[in-house]
Design an enzyme around this catalytic site. Structure first.
Site, PDB file in Angstrom:
ATOM      1  N   TYR A 193       0.849  -1.188   0.000  1.00  0.00           N
ATOM      2  CA  TYR A 193       0.000   0.000   0.000  1.00  0.00           C
ATOM      3  C   TYR A 193       0.888   1.243   0.000  1.00  0.00           C
ATOM      4  O   TYR A 193       1.918   1.279   0.693  1.00  0.00           O
ATOM      5  CB  TYR A 193      -0.910   0.009   1.227  1.00  0.00           C
ATOM      6  N   ASP A 197      -0.713  16.004   5.865  1.00  0.00           N
ATOM      7  CA  ASP A 197      -1.613  15.330   4.928  1.00  0.00           C
ATOM      8  C   ASP A 197      -2.880  16.167   4.755  1.00  0.00           C
ATOM      9  O   ASP A 197      -3.956  15.817   5.233  1.00  0.00           O
ATOM     10  CB  ASP A 197      -1.945  13.934   5.460  1.00  0.00           C
ATOM     11  N   ASP A 216      -3.045   5.663  -2.624  1.00  0.00           N
ATOM     12  CA  ASP A 216      -3.995   6.670  -2.153  1.00  0.00           C
ATOM     13  C   ASP A 216      -3.968   7.846  -3.127  1.00  0.00           C
ATOM     14  O   ASP A 216      -2.967   8.548  -3.243  1.00  0.00           O
ATOM     15  CB  ASP A 216      -3.556   7.102  -0.745  1.00  0.00           C
ATOM     16  N   ASP A 222      -6.114  10.396  -2.946  1.00  0.00           N
ATOM     17  CA  ASP A 222      -6.832  11.508  -2.302  1.00  0.00           C
ATOM     18  C   ASP A 222      -8.192  11.729  -2.971  1.00  0.00           C
ATOM     19  O   ASP A 222      -8.934  10.796  -3.179  1.00  0.00           O
ATOM     20  CB  ASP A 222      -5.980  12.776  -2.314  1.00  0.00           C
ATOM     21  N   HIS A 263      -7.513   4.420  -4.587  1.00  0.00           N
ATOM     22  CA  HIS A 263      -8.815   4.819  -4.051  1.00  0.00           C
ATOM     23  C   HIS A 263      -8.982   6.328  -4.156  1.00  0.00           C
ATOM     24  O   HIS A 263      -8.035   7.104  -4.027  1.00  0.00           O
ATOM     25  CB  HIS A 263      -9.052   4.312  -2.629  1.00  0.00           C
ATOM     26  N   GLU A 267     -11.445   9.457  -2.689  1.00  0.00           N
ATOM     27  CA  GLU A 267     -12.285   9.709  -1.517  1.00  0.00           C
ATOM     28  C   GLU A 267     -13.304  10.813  -1.753  1.00  0.00           C
ATOM     29  O   GLU A 267     -13.242  11.533  -2.760  1.00  0.00           O
ATOM     30  CB  GLU A 267     -11.411  10.039  -0.307  1.00  0.00           C
ATOM     31  N   CYS A 306      -6.483  14.042   7.239  1.00  0.00           N
ATOM     32  CA  CYS A 306      -6.417  12.638   7.634  1.00  0.00           C
ATOM     33  C   CYS A 306      -7.794  12.145   8.042  1.00  0.00           C
ATOM     34  O   CYS A 306      -8.528  12.814   8.761  1.00  0.00           O
ATOM     35  CB  CYS A 306      -5.425  12.471   8.785  1.00  0.00           C
ATOM     36  N   ARG A 360     -13.368   5.549  -1.395  1.00  0.00           N
ATOM     37  CA  ARG A 360     -13.290   5.752   0.051  1.00  0.00           C
ATOM     38  C   ARG A 360     -14.375   6.745   0.453  1.00  0.00           C
ATOM     39  O   ARG A 360     -14.569   7.767  -0.211  1.00  0.00           O
ATOM     40  CB  ARG A 360     -11.920   6.294   0.428  1.00  0.00           C
ATOM     41  N   GLU A 413     -13.914   4.660   5.809  1.00  0.00           N
ATOM     42  CA  GLU A 413     -12.916   5.189   6.732  1.00  0.00           C
ATOM     43  C   GLU A 413     -13.472   5.360   8.131  1.00  0.00           C
ATOM     44  O   GLU A 413     -14.638   5.725   8.327  1.00  0.00           O
ATOM     45  CB  GLU A 413     -12.393   6.534   6.206  1.00  0.00           C
ATOM     46  N   ASN A 467      -8.795   0.038   7.264  1.00  0.00           N
ATOM     47  CA  ASN A 467      -7.592   0.832   7.537  1.00  0.00           C
ATOM     48  C   ASN A 467      -7.215   0.666   9.007  1.00  0.00           C
ATOM     49  O   ASN A 467      -7.878   1.200   9.888  1.00  0.00           O
ATOM     50  CB  ASN A 467      -7.877   2.299   7.222  1.00  0.00           C
TER      51      ASN A 467
END
Length: 308
Positions: A48, A62, A89, A91, A116, A118, A126, A161, A191, A213
């Site tokens: 990952y 982040d 990721d 975002d 993914h 989101e 985060c 996500r 999440e 996660n």
């Protein structure tokens, strides 16, 4: 030698086959290409690549400051150094639906097996912090539809996500997940689930794999792989764990240098040079060109007398 012998297309196909088998796949987070090789060496199912780790590696929080070029570049560096499939990721997709489409094709070209997207509002944060905001359902669905439409390799895994659980509750999160699956998402990343019952509810609500996660110091309890498997989870990630452990060890080593003036007391905690050379396949390069490996590697017993 050099890069992976397994093509990106084969990695994507293998990932799809493993997911279809009903296995629960383990994807520790790699913080650089070398750590990806270590993950492979220890027998895990995939690698990952965390957006939070990429940002932290650049000394940034982040909060959506990294660019598509930075993320794809690091993803390519990691994916090409391991025979395992790597998921990354992405975002919020780095912009509007057209940007999301470009993101997917860029990540395909970088050799990733999936990503993914989101449903947070930019600037994102985060997923285990308070104060998040999510976009409306139409915007979230539009991102996933754009990703699916842009995909050229049908095996490239597009995960959606959703951060709705922490904002509007579990029922709303389930509704959002169903809408994202209807839009074409191949898997759902819910999440900040609070307990195993919430993972079970999400897995029961959709007919695609669920990702869990297991990040430390967050909203979710650190469940075992067996617990998550029993709850219906099919992918488990530990996104920042190796970076946290490495940075913790580095901090302790710097403390030792400050107090003792050397690192003799930390030698047993270090990766031995022989293990590093094995991990980077020094001998494989030697078979290609003997001039790069024309020495005898010291044993562990006399390592302290050897020089780099």
């Amino acid at each position: 030698m050099l890069y992976s012998q397994t093509t990106p297309a084969d990695k994507r196909r293998i990932l799809r086959e493993h997911l279809a088998s009903g296995e629960t796949l383990r994807f520790p987070g790699a913080f650089n290409p070398l750590s990806a090789r270590l993950i492979e060496q220890h027998g895990f199912d995939g690698v990952y690549v965390s957006g939070a780790v990429i940002a932290a590696d650049l000394g940034l929080p982040d909060v959506g400051l990294t660019t598509l070029s930075e993320v794809a570049g690091r993803g390519q560096q990691i994916a090409r150094m391991t025979e395992l499939p790597a998921i990354i990721d992405a975002d919020t997709g780095f912009g509007e639906p057209m940007n999301v489409a470009r993101t997917i094709q860029t990540l395909e070209d970088a050799g990733l097996a999936g990503c993914h997207i989101e449903d947070q509002v930019n600037p994102k944060r985060c997923g285990h912090l308070d104060g998040k905001s999510v976009v409306d359902e139409n915007t979230a669905v539009g991102r996933i539809r754009a990703a699916v439409d842009a995909r050229r390799d049908a095996d490239f895994l597009i995960m959606a996500r959703t951060d709705v659980r922490a904002i509007e509750g579990m029922d709303a999160a389930v509704d959002r997940a169903r809408a994202l699956v209807d839009a074409g998402a191949d898997a759902i990343f819910p999440e900040a689930m609070r307990d195993l019952a919430e993972f079970e509810a999400m897995a029961a609500a959709v007919d695609v794999p669920i990702l869990a996660n297991m990040t430390e110091f967050g909203k979710s309890e650190l469940f075992t792989v067996d617990q998550l498997r029993d709850a219906g989870v099919r992918i488990v990630i530990w996104p920042v764990s190796l970076l946290r452990i490495a940075m913790g060890a580095a901090g302790r080593a710097l403390d030792e240098l400050t107090t003792a003036g050397n690192l003799t007391g930390k030698l047993d905690q270090m990766q031995h040079r022989a293990d590093l050379y094995d991990l980077v396949d020094y001998e494989g390069y030697a078979r290609f060109d003997s001039s790069v490996f024309d020495f005898t590697l010291s044993t562990r017993q006399n390592e302290s007398t050897d020089r780099d």
